[in-house]
Design a protein around this motif. Structure first.
Motif, PDB file in Angstrom:
ATOM      1  N   SER A  42       6.670   6.610   2.867  1.00  0.00           N
ATOM      2  CA  SER A  42       6.661   7.689   3.833  1.00  0.00           C
ATOM      3  C   SER A  42       6.438   9.026   3.119  1.00  0.00           C
ATOM      4  O   SER A  42       7.177   9.373   2.183  1.00  0.00           O
ATOM      5  CB  SER A  42       8.004   7.716   4.579  1.00  0.00           C
ATOM      6  OG  SER A  42       8.084   8.843   5.420  1.00  0.00           O
ATOM      7  N   LYS A  66       8.949  10.080  -4.040  1.00  0.00           N
ATOM      8  CA  LYS A  66       9.740   9.757  -2.849  1.00  0.00           C
ATOM      9  C   LYS A  66      11.217  10.089  -3.036  1.00  0.00           C
ATOM     10  O   LYS A  66      11.887  10.559  -2.106  1.00  0.00           O
ATOM     11  CB  LYS A  66       9.583   8.263  -2.538  1.00  0.00           C
ATOM     12  CG  LYS A  66      10.475   7.711  -1.453  1.00  0.00           C
ATOM     13  CD  LYS A  66      10.057   8.196  -0.096  1.00  0.00           C
ATOM     14  CE  LYS A  66      10.899   7.529   0.986  1.00  0.00           C
ATOM     15  NZ  LYS A  66      10.605   8.096   2.327  1.00  0.00           N
ATOM     16  N   ARG A 101      20.756   7.890   0.734  1.00  0.00           N
ATOM     17  CA  ARG A 101      20.502   6.730   1.577  1.00  0.00           C
ATOM     18  C   ARG A 101      19.044   6.746   2.032  1.00  0.00           C
ATOM     19  O   ARG A 101      18.716   7.113   3.157  1.00  0.00           O
ATOM     20  CB  ARG A 101      21.436   6.730   2.795  1.00  0.00           C
ATOM     21  CG  ARG A 101      22.894   6.425   2.465  1.00  0.00           C
ATOM     22  CD  ARG A 101      23.040   4.969   2.000  1.00  0.00           C
ATOM     23  NE  ARG A 101      24.427   4.627   1.719  1.00  0.00           N
ATOM     24  CZ  ARG A 101      24.985   4.739   0.527  1.00  0.00           C
ATOM     25  NH1 ARG A 101      24.272   5.223  -0.497  1.00  0.00           N
ATOM     26  NH2 ARG A 101      26.239   4.392   0.337  1.00  0.00           N
ATOM     27  N   PRO A 102      18.128   6.324   1.164  1.00  0.00           N
ATOM     28  CA  PRO A 102      16.714   6.344   1.536  1.00  0.00           C
ATOM     29  C   PRO A 102      16.378   5.227   2.519  1.00  0.00           C
ATOM     30  O   PRO A 102      17.135   4.261   2.674  1.00  0.00           O
ATOM     31  CB  PRO A 102      16.015   6.102   0.192  1.00  0.00           C
ATOM     32  CG  PRO A 102      16.988   5.259  -0.569  1.00  0.00           C
ATOM     33  CD  PRO A 102      18.348   5.773  -0.176  1.00  0.00           C
ATOM     34  N   ASP A 103      15.255   5.376   3.210  1.00  0.00           N
ATOM     35  CA  ASP A 103      14.776   4.316   4.094  1.00  0.00           C
ATOM     36  C   ASP A 103      14.474   3.072   3.268  1.00  0.00           C
ATOM     37  O   ASP A 103      13.986   3.159   2.145  1.00  0.00           O
ATOM     38  CB  ASP A 103      13.503   4.768   4.825  1.00  0.00           C
ATOM     39  CG  ASP A 103      13.757   5.959   5.727  1.00  0.00           C
ATOM     40  OD1 ASP A 103      14.916   6.129   6.161  1.00  0.00           O
ATOM     41  OD2 ASP A 103      12.794   6.718   5.977  1.00  0.00           O
ATOM     42  N   ARG A 104      14.776   1.919   3.838  1.00  0.00           N
ATOM     43  CA  ARG A 104      14.486   0.674   3.137  1.00  0.00           C
ATOM     44  C   ARG A 104      12.976   0.438   3.060  1.00  0.00           C
ATOM     45  O   ARG A 104      12.236   0.761   3.990  1.00  0.00           O
ATOM     46  CB  ARG A 104      15.150  -0.499   3.843  1.00  0.00           C
ATOM     47  CG  ARG A 104      16.679  -0.488   3.738  1.00  0.00           C
ATOM     48  CD  ARG A 104      17.259  -1.757   4.310  1.00  0.00           C
ATOM     49  NE  ARG A 104      18.711  -1.791   4.173  1.00  0.00           N
ATOM     50  CZ  ARG A 104      19.476  -2.821   4.549  1.00  0.00           C
ATOM     51  NH1 ARG A 104      18.905  -3.876   5.111  1.00  0.00           N
ATOM     52  NH2 ARG A 104      20.786  -2.771   4.379  1.00  0.00           N
ATOM     53  N   HIS A 105      12.559  -0.121   1.940  1.00  0.00           N
ATOM     54  CA  HIS A 105      11.138  -0.418   1.748  1.00  0.00           C
ATOM     55  C   HIS A 105      11.031  -1.613   0.803  1.00  0.00           C
ATOM     56  O   HIS A 105      11.781  -1.691  -0.181  1.00  0.00           O
ATOM     57  CB  HIS A 105      10.409   0.796   1.150  1.00  0.00           C
ATOM     58  CG  HIS A 105       8.922   0.687   1.203  1.00  0.00           C
ATOM     59  ND1 HIS A 105       8.198  -0.089   0.306  1.00  0.00           N
ATOM     60  CD2 HIS A 105       8.011   1.241   2.051  1.00  0.00           C
ATOM     61  CE1 HIS A 105       6.921   0.009   0.588  1.00  0.00           C
ATOM     62  NE2 HIS A 105       6.767   0.812   1.641  1.00  0.00           N
TER      63      HIS A 105
END
Length: 317
Positions: A42, A66, A101-105
């Protein structure tokens, strides 16, 4: 014919933040959806011509964009230090503060823990990654024991890390989880080990209670071995009398003249096979017993491998 998009110099080849590039006037938001760019995470893009899904360094650079508060760590940091033990399509291993807490990828594997100021260094174009000692420390306490030994061996072999440096790091971080595992691993590490399978083979011998073999042992032809066919060594040069180089073997028990070799896939190539045959015959002629093992032996026939080595030692003791 459609006009080729202009690629700003600042955005060539390396991943970048899309929103930052738009804010700087280097590109428009709409153009990021065009064929000139590939989206990695993202708001993280790379020039389409530079995209290679197998390029782990590219993914590490993208992760640094990121997650600017984190550091590349674990197997990904080892890769950047020159030790490739990554599985195919491996995610980038990163360490982040506990609050992040980053978005899961699928291409990110996140560990939450604190890193000291001296645990992170910026190299390879500014990528933040764990230092050599911290990388080895983390691998030593997180990987399965055989993999951990192979990884630390490789870091030492590439001379990006010294055993003494790792030992000091372990002593100064005695309160961290898993430190006991790393401390138990330290006496087993070997900077002369040249492959993960050699490390695994050496660990098998250790765990079976066998004597520690000498790694990368040079076998030299002694004057008493070098005869001219009549039993006389007089026809040989002074270099031969001092000990002419014959072979270097992966592991050895010199006291019993036992050599232990790991045979990787490259030994199946015709030219390598011919050299191996000549080398093996030369070693046998001077009284050395050569035990050769494959990946199947090391990974799936461990008991038989140990029995073979034990029998050889018993016969020559």
């Amino acid at each position: 014919m459609p006009r080729t998009a202009r690629i700003p110099r600042e955005l060539r080849l390396r991943p970048f933040s899309g929103s930052a590039a738009v804010a700087a006037g280097l590109i428009t938001k709409r153009s990021l959806t065009g064929p000139s760019w590939r989206r990695l995470f993202s708001d993280v893009y790379v020039q389409a011509a530079a995209f290679d899904d197998r390029d782990h360094r590219m993914w590490c650079e993208a992760a640094a964009v990121k997650l600017p508060t984190g550091a590349v760590s674990g197997l990904s940091a080892a890769y950047l230090w020159g030790v490739d033990m990554l599985p195919r399509r491996s995610p980038v291993h990163v360490t982040l503060p506990r609050s992040a807490r980053p978005d899961r990828h699928p291409r990110l594997a996140v560990t939450h823990q604190s890193l000291g100021a001296g645990d992170v260094i910026r190299l390879f174009g500014g990528i933040p990654l764990t230092t050599e000692a911290r990388t080895a420390f983390d691998l030593g306490r997180s990987l399965p024991r055989a993999d951990a030994l192979a990884a630390v061996d490789a870091l030492l072999h590439r001379r990006v890390l010294r055993r003494e440096t790792l030992a000091r790091y372990v002593d100064s971080h005695a309160g961290l989880p898993g430190v006991r595992r790393v401390r138990e691993l330290l006496p087993l590490v070997e900077p002369l080990s040249e492959s993960p399978m050699e490390s695994r083979l050496r660990l098998l011998l250790h765990d079976a209670g066998l004597p520690r073999p000498t790694p990368q042992y040079e076998i030299r032809l002694r004057a008493s071995d070098a005869t001219d066919g009549t039993g006389s060594a007089s026809a040989f040069s002074g270099a031969a009398r001092r000990g002419r180089f014959l072979a270097r073997v992966d592991l050895a028990y010199p006291q019993w003249q036992i050599a232990i070799e790991y045979e990787g896939h490259h030994h199946r190539e015709r030219a390598t096979f011919r050299r191996d045959v000549g080398r093996l015959n030369a070693l046998r002629a001077t009284g050395w017993l050569v035990l050769r093992f494959t990946a199947d032996d090391v990974l799936r026939q461990k008991g038989q491998l140990i029995r073979t080595v034990q029998q050889a030692i018993a016969e020559r003791s």
